[in-house]
Design an enzyme around this catalytic site. Structure first.
Site, mmCIF file in Angstrom:
data_model
loop_
_atom_site.group_PDB
_atom_site.id
_atom_site.type_symbol
_atom_site.label_atom_id
_atom_site.label_comp_id
_atom_site.label_asym_id
_atom_site.label_seq_id
_atom_site.Cartn_x
_atom_site.Cartn_y
_atom_site.Cartn_z
ATOM 1 C CG ASP A 194 -1.620 1.172 1.218
ATOM 2 O OD1 ASP A 194 -1.682 2.210 0.184
ATOM 3 O OD2 ASP A 194 -2.977 1.519 2.226
ATOM 4 C CD GLU A 220 -5.044 -0.781 -0.373
ATOM 5 O OE1 GLU A 220 -4.943 -1.221 -0.194
ATOM 6 O OE2 GLU A 220 -5.363 0.067 0.741
ATOM 7 C CD GLU A 246 -7.339 3.690 2.014
ATOM 8 O OE1 GLU A 246 -6.427 2.516 1.662
ATOM 9 O OE2 GLU A 246 -6.774 4.673 2.981
ATOM 10 C CG HIS A 296 -10.083 0.274 3.197
ATOM 11 N ND1 HIS A 296 -10.916 1.522 4.375
ATOM 12 C CD2 HIS A 296 -8.448 0.791 2.864
ATOM 13 C CE1 HIS A 296 -9.470 2.221 4.480
ATOM 14 N NE2 HIS A 296 -8.560 1.887 4.218
HETATM 15 MG MG LIG Z 1 -5.301 1.480 2.255
#
Ligand SMILES: [Mg+2]
Length: 378
Positions: A194, A220, A246, A296
């Site tokens: 991420d 991500e 998200e 998420h």
């Molecule tokens: Mg994230």
């Protein structure tokens, strides 16, 4: 069944000094979110979460939603999303309107389920699975000593074989962290990384190519959420699945991610995307375009419970019959009592698997005394 009251309950937790957790954008010590408590004339209570601070959510609820929701039949929940684009009009797509809507919508689905005696996933179109694969979010940047391997080891010891780690502080460091995670997790584990939108496309492409040897299941937010052209550039020049969602709010933002397969995986947060009603619309668009849906979750236990119900209902189509892809749900492993302590029985991801609760509504019982302990406006 008519709604008689909507209450916004801000809750918060602050980590001790020096123990802040980081992603590529910086360190944070405090978490704040908002529970929505919706009551009906017959005394039934529904719970939802707007994943935004209560100081913002409460005035948004008062200004744009209270009049429409009080007196409403929870069966009409699905119309509220359209209303949110109609009545606040210029503000409908905004982050805080969609967050407030999310909390109210989930609370209304909780009430619908309680009235019908059915879990929300059944009312959303039926259960597709009874268990979900839990993945651990871990290997945060820390303010203190670098305990990267230790964080992943703790998740593995809990039984997780899918792990997401923070990267995004330069390619060499990204490679170092991914190597530690892969070695700790083993060859068969599922590893996600991420970047929290910290890179420009060129930097993201460099890092993603450098990480190819670590068999990454998804990258991500390689670039900022607003940078759709950046997503297209990264995706066209790399060969690892790209995920985002998200920080996207409402179906129109998700449509831009889904159209032309700008990403491979969309990650609606049930406390931000518009709630269960909107998440279902997003999932329908995504599966139609052969984009995967993986919620998420960095929320309190209420948002987590909503994500679990949603994940249980998402269609597998298009099928991947011979190489099945599990429905992954995120379980942050950082210290957060808002996730562990506000339910009578918390959802347990140990062993890396979650059994979908079948109790009515979002399937969990909120411990109101525990909620009071974390109230941020008292
Ligand atoms: Mg994230």
């Amino acid at each position: 069944m008519r709604v008689t009251d909507v209450e916004v309950i801000p809750i918060a937790h602050t980590l001790p000094e020096g123990e802040g957790l980081g992603d590529a954008r910086g360190f944070g010590r405090s978490r704040s979110t908002s529970l929505l408590r919706v009551e009906t004339a017959d005394g039934q209570v529904g719970w939802g979460e707007a994943f935004a601070p209560g100081s913002v959510v409460a005035p948004v609820v008062d200004e744009f939603f209270r009049d429409a929701v009080v007196g409403m039949d929870p069966l009409d929940a699905e119309g509220l999303a359209a209303e949110s684009y109609t009545d606040p009009y210029h503000f409908g797509a905004s982050a805080f309107v969609q967050s407030a809507l999310s909390g109210i919508d989930v609370a209304l689905w909780d009430l619908r389920g309680k009235e019908a005696g059915e879990p929300a996933y059944r009312l959303l179109g039926g259960g597709r699975r009874e268990t979900l694969t839990a993945y651990a979010s871990t290997m945060y940047f820390t303010e203190g000593e670098d305990d990267a391997a230790e964080q992943v080891r703790a998740a593995v010891d809990e039984g997780f074989d899918a792990v997401k780690i923070k990267i995004g502080s330069g390619t060499d460091e990204d490679v170092r962290r991914a190597r530690i995670a892969r070695e700790t997790l083993g060859d068969d584990g599922r590893l996600m990384v991420d970047i929290n939108g910290n890179y420009r496309p060129r930097q993201a492409i460099e890092t993603i190519k450098a990480l190819e040897e670590f068999d990454v299941a998804w990258v991500e937010e390689p670039v900022p959420p607003e940078n759709y052209s950046g997503y297209r550039e990264v995706k066209s020049r790399t060969d690892v699945p790209i995920a985002a969602g998200e920080a996207h709010y409402g179906r129109f933002a998700f449509k831009r991610l889904i159209d032309d397969r700008t990403v491979d995986v969309v990650q609606p947060n049930l406390g931000r995307c518009g709630g269960l009603s909107e998440a279902r619309r997003i999932a329908d668009m995504a599966t139609t375009e052969n984009v995967a849906v993986r919620p998420h979750v960095w929320n309190s236990a209420v948002g987590l419970a909503a994500a679990v119900q949603f994940a249980a209902s998402v269609d597998d189509y298009p099928h991947v019959r011979h190489v099945p892809e599990p429905m992954l749900v995120e379980f942050d492993r950082s210290d957060n009592p808002l996730r562990e302590e506000i339910l009578a029985s918390p959802i347990d991801p140990s062993g890396g698997e979650v059994t979908v609760p079948t109790d009515p509504g979002i399937g969990v019982e909120v411990d109101e005394e525990a909620v009071e302990r974390y109230r941020a406006d008292g």
